[in-house]
Scaffold this motif. Structure first.
Motif, PDB file in Angstrom:
ATOM      1  N   LEU A   1       0.859  -1.171   0.000  1.00 26.21           N
ATOM      2  CA  LEU A   1       0.000   0.000   0.000  1.00 26.21           C
ATOM      3  C   LEU A   1       0.907   1.236   0.000  1.00 26.21           C
ATOM      4  CD1 LEU A   1      -2.752   1.431   0.260  1.00 26.21           C
ATOM      5  CD2 LEU A   1      -2.502   1.243   2.748  1.00 26.21           C
ATOM      6  N   ALA A   2       0.747   2.091  -1.005  1.00 27.73           N
ATOM      7  CA  ALA A   2       1.506   3.350  -1.095  1.00 27.73           C
ATOM      8  C   ALA A   2       0.555   4.498  -0.801  1.00 27.73           C
ATOM      9  CB  ALA A   2       2.120   3.518  -2.474  1.00 27.73           C
ATOM     10  N   LEU A   3       0.828   5.269   0.255  1.00 26.75           N
ATOM     11  CA  LEU A   3      -0.037   6.360   0.695  1.00 26.75           C
ATOM     12  C   LEU A   3       0.673   7.696   0.469  1.00 26.75           C
ATOM     13  CD1 LEU A   3      -1.037   4.681   4.053  1.00 26.75           C
ATOM     14  CD2 LEU A   3      -2.535   4.986   2.076  1.00 26.75           C
ATOM     15  N   PRO A   4       0.067   8.622  -0.297  1.00 28.07           N
ATOM     16  CA  PRO A   4       0.708   9.930  -0.510  1.00 28.07           C
ATOM     17  C   PRO A   4       0.747  10.742   0.783  1.00 28.07           C
ATOM     18  CG  PRO A   4      -1.512   9.948  -1.396  1.00 28.07           C
ATOM     19  CD  PRO A   4      -1.258   8.529  -0.961  1.00 28.07           C
ATOM     20  N   LEU A   5       1.821  11.501   0.942  1.00 31.45           N
ATOM     21  CA  LEU A   5       1.976  12.411   2.080  1.00 31.45           C
ATOM     22  C   LEU A   5       1.724  13.835   1.583  1.00 31.45           C
ATOM     23  CD1 LEU A   5       5.249  10.924   3.641  1.00 31.45           C
ATOM     24  CD2 LEU A   5       2.871  10.415   4.268  1.00 31.45           C
ATOM     25  N   ARG A   6       0.667  14.469   2.138  1.00 28.13           N
ATOM     26  CA  ARG A   6       0.283  15.800   1.688  1.00 28.13           C
ATOM     27  C   ARG A   6       0.637  16.842   2.749  1.00 28.13           C
ATOM     28  NH1 ARG A   6      -2.951  16.418  -2.621  1.00 28.13           N
ATOM     29  NH2 ARG A   6      -3.847  14.555  -3.568  1.00 28.13           N
ATOM     30  N   LEU A   7       1.122  17.981   2.258  1.00 33.79           N
ATOM     31  CA  LEU A   7       1.436  19.102   3.141  1.00 33.79           C
ATOM     32  C   LEU A   7       1.011  20.377   2.435  1.00 33.79           C
ATOM     33  CD1 LEU A   7       2.706  20.106   5.771  1.00 33.79           C
ATOM     34  CD2 LEU A   7       4.892  20.253   4.574  1.00 33.79           C
ATOM     35  N   ASP A   8       0.052  21.069   3.040  1.00 32.79           N
ATOM     36  CA  ASP A   8      -0.474  22.313   2.471  1.00 32.79           C
ATOM     37  C   ASP A   8      -0.954  22.110   1.040  1.00 32.79           C
ATOM     38  OD1 ASP A   8       0.121  23.669   4.813  1.00 32.79           O
ATOM     39  OD2 ASP A   8       2.140  24.210   4.119  1.00 32.79           O
ATOM     40  N   GLY A   9      -1.616  20.927   0.816  1.00 28.94           N
ATOM     41  CA  GLY A   9      -2.195  20.644  -0.487  1.00 28.94           C
ATOM     42  C   GLY A   9      -1.234  20.075  -1.504  1.00 28.94           C
ATOM     43  N   ALA A  10       0.050  19.993  -1.175  1.00 26.78           N
ATOM     44  CA  ALA A  10       1.042  19.471  -2.118  1.00 26.78           C
ATOM     45  C   ALA A  10       1.551  18.134  -1.614  1.00 26.78           C
ATOM     46  CB  ALA A  10       2.199  20.449  -2.266  1.00 26.78           C
ATOM     47  N   VAL A  11       1.787  17.216  -2.545  1.00 28.57           N
ATOM     48  CA  VAL A  11       2.323  15.898  -2.205  1.00 28.57           C
ATOM     49  C   VAL A  11       3.825  16.024  -2.023  1.00 28.57           C
ATOM     50  CG1 VAL A  11       2.605  13.510  -2.951  1.00 28.57           C
ATOM     51  CG2 VAL A  11       0.481  14.745  -3.464  1.00 28.57           C
ATOM     52  N   ILE A  12       4.313  15.652  -0.845  1.00 28.32           N
ATOM     53  CA  ILE A  12       5.743  15.782  -0.554  1.00 28.32           C
ATOM     54  C   ILE A  12       6.438  14.435  -0.539  1.00 28.32           C
ATOM     55  CG2 ILE A  12       5.370  17.877   0.799  1.00 28.32           C
ATOM     56  CD1 ILE A  12       5.744  16.145   3.319  1.00 28.32           C
ATOM     57  N   GLY A  13       5.682  13.348  -0.695  1.00 26.05           N
ATOM     58  CA  GLY A  13       6.298  12.032  -0.695  1.00 26.05           C
ATOM     59  C   GLY A  13       5.251  10.959  -0.515  1.00 26.05           C
ATOM     60  N   ALA A  14       5.674   9.784  -0.037  1.00 27.05           N
ATOM     61  CA  ALA A  14       4.735   8.680   0.148  1.00 27.05           C
ATOM     62  C   ALA A  14       5.243   7.754   1.247  1.00 27.05           C
ATOM     63  CB  ALA A  14       4.555   7.906  -1.155  1.00 27.05           C
ATOM     64  N   LEU A  15       4.252   7.122   1.960  1.00 24.84           N
ATOM     65  CA  LEU A  15       4.539   6.063   2.932  1.00 24.84           C
ATOM     66  C   LEU A  15       4.109   4.751   2.298  1.00 24.84           C
ATOM     67  CD1 LEU A  15       5.149   4.850   5.745  1.00 24.84           C
ATOM     68  CD2 LEU A  15       2.796   5.467   6.388  1.00 24.84           C
ATOM     69  N   THR A  16       5.038   3.841   2.136  1.00 27.39           N
ATOM     70  CA  THR A  16       4.744   2.548   1.503  1.00 27.39           C
ATOM     71  C   THR A  16       4.888   1.451   2.552  1.00 27.39           C
ATOM     72  OG1 THR A  16       5.558   3.347  -0.612  1.00 27.39           O
ATOM     73  CG2 THR A  16       5.348   0.965  -0.355  1.00 27.39           C
ATOM     74  N   ILE A  17       3.831   0.584   2.638  1.00 23.51           N
ATOM     75  CA  ILE A  17       3.811  -0.520   3.614  1.00 23.51           C
ATOM     76  C   ILE A  17       3.601  -1.817   2.840  1.00 23.51           C
ATOM     77  CG2 ILE A  17       2.646  -1.488   5.641  1.00 23.51           C
ATOM     78  CD1 ILE A  17       1.669   1.354   6.257  1.00 23.51           C
ATOM     79  N   CYS A  18       4.355  -2.871   3.167  1.00 19.43           N
ATOM     80  CA  CYS A  18       4.208  -4.196   2.556  1.00 19.43           C
ATOM     81  C   CYS A  18       3.798  -5.195   3.647  1.00 19.43           C
ATOM     82  CB  CYS A  18       5.507  -4.654   1.904  1.00 19.43           C
ATOM     83  SG  CYS A  18       5.915  -3.727   0.421  1.00 19.43           S
ATOM     84  N   ALA A  19       2.761  -5.973   3.333  1.00 17.05           N
ATOM     85  CA  ALA A  19       2.296  -7.019   4.251  1.00 17.05           C
ATOM     86  C   ALA A  19       2.618  -8.380   3.661  1.00 17.05           C
ATOM     87  CB  ALA A  19       0.800  -6.880   4.494  1.00 17.05           C
ATOM     88  N   ALA A  20       2.818  -9.346   4.556  1.00 23.45           N
ATOM     89  CA  ALA A  20       3.167 -10.692   4.085  1.00 23.45           C
ATOM     90  C   ALA A  20       1.976 -11.363   3.402  1.00 23.45           C
ATOM     91  CB  ALA A  20       3.660 -11.544   5.257  1.00 23.45           C
ATOM     92  N   GLU A  21       0.736 -10.997   3.834  1.00 26.79           N
ATOM     93  CA  GLU A  21      -0.438 -11.613   3.243  1.00 26.79           C
ATOM     94  C   GLU A  21      -0.791 -10.946   1.917  1.00 26.79           C
ATOM     95  OE1 GLU A  21      -0.394  -9.990   6.040  1.00 26.79           O
ATOM     96  OE2 GLU A  21      -0.728 -11.353   7.738  1.00 26.79           O
TER      97      GLU A  21
END
Length: 660
Positions: free
Chosen positions: A148-168
C-alpha cells in the motif's frame, strides 16, 4: 498529533467493523496499532530529534506493531526524484533505489503513482499486480506480499509517500487504507511542523546574521519602551553592551533630549508613535546619547511591531550615525555660499546648453533675473559682435571634454554691451560621465578700457624711444665718421711728416760722413737721435690711425723666430748693459719657423722690452714664448716680457690698451 477524541473516533470505527471476518478485524487492529504507534512517534518527531532517525524508528514501529513485512518513507526533491529517507524490514528491497518521475512518466510503480496522482495505490500481490510491474525484479526479494503506497500531503502538495508491505495477499481493504491514510496524514503533518520549526530557526539565525551584519543600528522596544534586543552596530555606536541595554528604558538612556539640547516632555518622544499609535515615524534631525555622555546626530525609522493577531507588541527602530553626512552637508553648504557669493558670474548648464543655475553676480551683471534665464540658452546674452570662430573653438573643446578660456562681447538686458572673460569647464560625475558645463565669467569691460589707455601710452613711449634711438644712431654715425676722418687725417699727416723726417735723418748721416768737426758731429748726433725718436713717434701714430681707419693690413709670411728675438735684444741691449741689467730669452718650447706678421711682432716685443729696461733699475729682464694650443695648421702662442722693475699701479691697469 491526534487528540484522545480522534483516537476514540478511530476506535469507534473499529467497533463498526466488529461484524467483519476475524482476519479483517485482525488487519484493522494491526493498522490501528500502527496508527497509535505512528501518532506517538509523530509527536516525538515534532518535538525533537533527527528526522531520518525518528522516521526510521517510526517505520520499525509500524512494521512491528502492525505485523507488516516492510515500511519505508520516500520524499520528493526539487528535481522530482523520490529520495528514500527511512525504512524498516526488507531493507535490501530499497538498495540502490533511485526513482525519477514527472507528469508524463509511465511505469512508476505504486509509490511513484501514489505521489503523482495524490491517491493511495494498493497492490494485492506484488508478484502479479500490474502497478508493481516496474519493480517486478525487485519484488522477488519480498516474495508473495501485498503493498500500500499512501501519498503524504502538506499544504495541499504531495511531498512524498509512505509505503507498507504485508506478508499476506490482499491485506489492504478500504477501511485499512482509510485508517492508514490518516496515519500518513499525521506523518505528513509532523514532517511539515518539524520543517516549519527548522525553517523558523533558520529564519531566526538568518535574521540574527542580518542584524549582526547590518551597518545600521537596530533595536527592539516593548510596549513600555524597554529595549528587547540590539544589534552589534547599535552597541558600537552607543558604546553600551547588549546586556547593559536589555530591558532598559531606551528613551531615558539614549534619547532624552532633542538635537538642540531641549528635553523631551514625558511621553512625547517621537519613537513612542510606533508602539503607542501604531504608525511609522521617520526622523532625520535627532541625536542619541552615548555611554560616555556625548551625543551624535542620527536619522532613524521607528516601525510598529505586531503579533499574528495584529496587536501592537512593540517597535523596531533602525538608526544611523549621520556625523559624516552632516559634515558633508556643511561642506556643500559652504561651497554653495561661496558659489552664490562669488564676485564672478557663475552659470551651470546641461549638455544641451540649457541654463540650470546662475548666481547673484550673474543677475547683477546682466540685469536678468533668475526666473528669466533658468531654462534659457546663454545665447540670450549674445551681442552679435563676438567672432564666430570663438564659439567654434568653445564647442570643439567642450565636445572633447576639455576646458575652454576666452572672451565674449555680450549684451545686458538693457542693451548695453560688456566684455567678459570666461572659463568654461565640463562637469564629470564619479563614473567619468560629463553631465553639465560650468562657466565662471568676469566682467572685464573696465580692464579692457584701462588696457587700451595703457596701450596708447605705451605706443607713444615707443614712438619717443624710437625717435630718440634714431637721433642717437645719427649721432653715433656722425661721431664714427668724425673719428674715421680724424684717423684718416692723422694717417695722412703722419705720412707727410715722415717724408721730410727721413730726409733730415738722411742728410744728417751724410754730413757726419763728410768730415765734420767734433763739435759738429756731436750736434749732428743729437739731431739724428731726435729725428729717429720723432720718426718712431710718427710711425706709432700712423699705425694707430690705420687701425682706427680700418686700413691696417697684417702681413702673413714665414719668418725665423730667433731673428726677431735677436733683433729686439740688440735694440735694447746697449741700454740694458748701461744699467747692468741681465736679459734672458726662453723660447725653446716654440717652433723656430712661424708664419705671421714679423714686423708687428717685433714692434710689440720691442715696446715691452723698452718699457722693461726703462722702468727697471736692477735685476733681470726675461722674454718668453710659450705654445698654448696646436692643431692641424695653426698654433696659439703667448709672448711675454717679465722684469724686476717697479711694475704698474693697480689704478692704471684699466687704462692699458686704450688708443694713445
Amino acid at each position: 498529533p491526534h487528540t484522545n477524541d480522534e483516537i476514540g473516533r478511530l476506535a469507534r470505527m473499529l467497533d463498526k467493523s466488529a461484524a467483519a471476518i476475524e482476519d479483517r478485524e485482525r488487519r484493522l487492529a494491526r493498522a490501528n496499532q500502527a496508527l497509535r504507534v505512528l501518532s506517538a512517534g509523530n509527536q516525538a518527531l515534532v518535538r525533537t530529534g533527527d528526522e531520518q532517525e525518528l522516521m526510521t524508528e517510526m517505520c520499525r514501529a509500524i512494521v512491528e506493531a502492525g505485523g507488516y513485512r516492510m515500511a519505508w518513507v520516500g520524499l520528493t526533491e526539487h528535481d522530482k526524484r523520490v529520495r528514500p529517507v527511512a525504512s524498516w524490514g526488507a531493507a535490501n528491497f530499497l538498495d540502490g533505489l533511485n526513482v525519477t518521475w514527472d507528469e508524463t512518466a509511465t511505469g512508476l510503480g505504486p509509490t511513484g503513482t501514489a505521489i503523482r496522482r495524490g491517491m493511495p495505490v494498493a497492490c494485492d500481490d506484488v508478484l502479479t499486480d500490474p502497478n508493481f510491474a516496474p519493480w517486478r525484479e525487485r519484488a522477488q526479494r519480498l516474495g508473495s506480499a501485498s503493498s500500500l503506497a499512501l501519498p503524504l500531503r502538506l499544504d495541499g502538495a504531495v511531498i512524498g509517500a509512505l509505503t507498507i508491505c504485508a506478508a499476506e495477499l490482499d491485506a489492504f481493504d478500504e477501511d485499512v487504507i482509510e485508517l492508514l491514510g490518516e496515519a500518513a496524514g499525521d506523518l505528513a503533518y509532523g514532517i511539515g511542523t518539524r520543517r516549519a520549526k527548522i525553517e523558523l530557526k533558520q529564519l531566526e539565525r538568518q535574521n540574527t546574521l542580518i542584524l549582526d551584519a547590518a551597518g545600521e543600528g537596530i533595536f527592539g522596544l516593548d510596549l513600555k519602551g524597554h529595549a528587547t534586543f540590539i544589534n552589534p552596530a547599535g552597541t558600537a555606536m552607543l558604546q553600551w553592551t547588549a546586556e547593559e541595554i536589555a530591558n532598559q528604558d531606551f528613551h531615558a538612556l539614549h534619547h532624552h533630549t532633542k538635537a538642540d539640547g531641549t528635553p523631551y516632555p514625558t511621553g512625547t518622544c517621537p519613537i513612542y508613535a510606533a508602539y503607542r499609535d501604531g504608525i511609522v515615524h521617520r526622523e532625520a534631525d535627532e541625536v542619541f546619547w552615548r555611554k560616555d555622555g556625548t551625543s551624535f546626530p542620527v536619522e532613524y525609522v521607528s516601525t510598529p511591531l505586531r503579533d499574528e493577531h495584529g496587536e501592537l507588541v512593540g517597535a523596531v527602530v533602525s538608526f544611523r550615525d549621520v556625523t559624516e553626512r552632516k559634515a558633508a552637508e556643511e561642506e556643500i553648504r559652504k561651497l554653495s555660499l561661496a558659489v552664490e557669493q562669488s564676485p564672478e558670474s557663475i552659470v551651470i548648464t546641461n549638455l544641451n546648453a540649457t541654463v540650470e543655475y546662475v548666481n547673484e553676480s550673474f543677475v547683477q551683471v546682466t540685469g536678468y533675473s533668475r526666473e528669466e534665464v533658468i531654462g534659457q540658452n546663454p545665447r540670450i546674452l549674445q551681442s552679435g559682435k563676438t567672432p564666430p570662430e570663438t564659439y567654434v573653438a568653445l564647442w570643439d573643446a567642450l565636445t572633447h571634454g576639455e576646458p575652454w578660456k576666452g572672451e565674449f562681447i555680450n549684451q545686458r538686458k538693457d542693451g548695453s554691451e560688456y566684455v567678459e572673460f570666461a572659463i568654461i569647464t565640463p562637469i564629470r560625475q564619479p563614473d567619468g560621465r560629463i553631465t553639465h558645463y560650468i562657466a565662471v565669467k568676469e566682467d572685464i569691460t573696465e580692464k579692457k578700457l584701462v588696457g587700451a589707455e595703457l596701450d596708447r601710452h605705451r605706443h607713444h613711449l615707443e614712438e619717443l624711444v624710437l625717435l630718440r634711438t634714431a637721433e642717437l644712431v645719427d649721432a653715433k654715425v656722425a661721431a664714427e665718421a668724425a673719428n674715421i676722418a680724424k684717423s684718416a687725417f692723422l694717417a695722412n699727416m703722419s705720412h707727410e711728416i715722415r717724408t721730410p723726417m727721413n730726409a733730415i735723418i738722411g742728410l744728417t748721416h751724410l754730413m757726419k760722413r763728410a768730415g765734420a768737426t767734433p763739435e759738429q758731429i756731436e750736434r749732428l748726433g743729437k739731431i739724428d737721435g731726435a729725428g729717429h725718436h720723432l720718426l718712431s713717434i710718427i710711425n706709432d701714430i700712423l699705425d694707430l690711425s690705420k687701425i682706427e681707419a680700418g686700413r691696417l693690413q697684417l702681413e702673413s709670411t714665414d719668418f725665423h723666430l730667433s731673428t726677431i728675438l735677436d733683433n729686439v735684444r740688440s735694440l735694447v741691449g746697449e741700454q740694458a748693459r748701461a744699467k747692468e741689467l741681465s736679459i734672458e730669452v726662453d723660447a725653446n718650447a716654440v717652433p723656430l719657423w712661424l708664419r705671421g706678421d714679423p714686423t708687428r711682432l717685433r714692434q710689440s716685443l720691442l715696446n715691452y722690452a723698452g718699457n722693461a729696461v726703462k722702468f727697471t733699475e736692477q735685476g733681470t729682464i726675461t722674454r718668453r714664448a710659450r705654445l698654448l694650443e696646436e692643431n692641424a695648421d695653426q698654433l696659439l702662442l703667448r709672448f711675454e716680457v717679465q722684469d724686476t722693475g717697479i711694475g704698474i699701479d693697480p689704478e692704471k691697469l684699466s687704462r692699458l690698451f686704450q688708443a694713445f
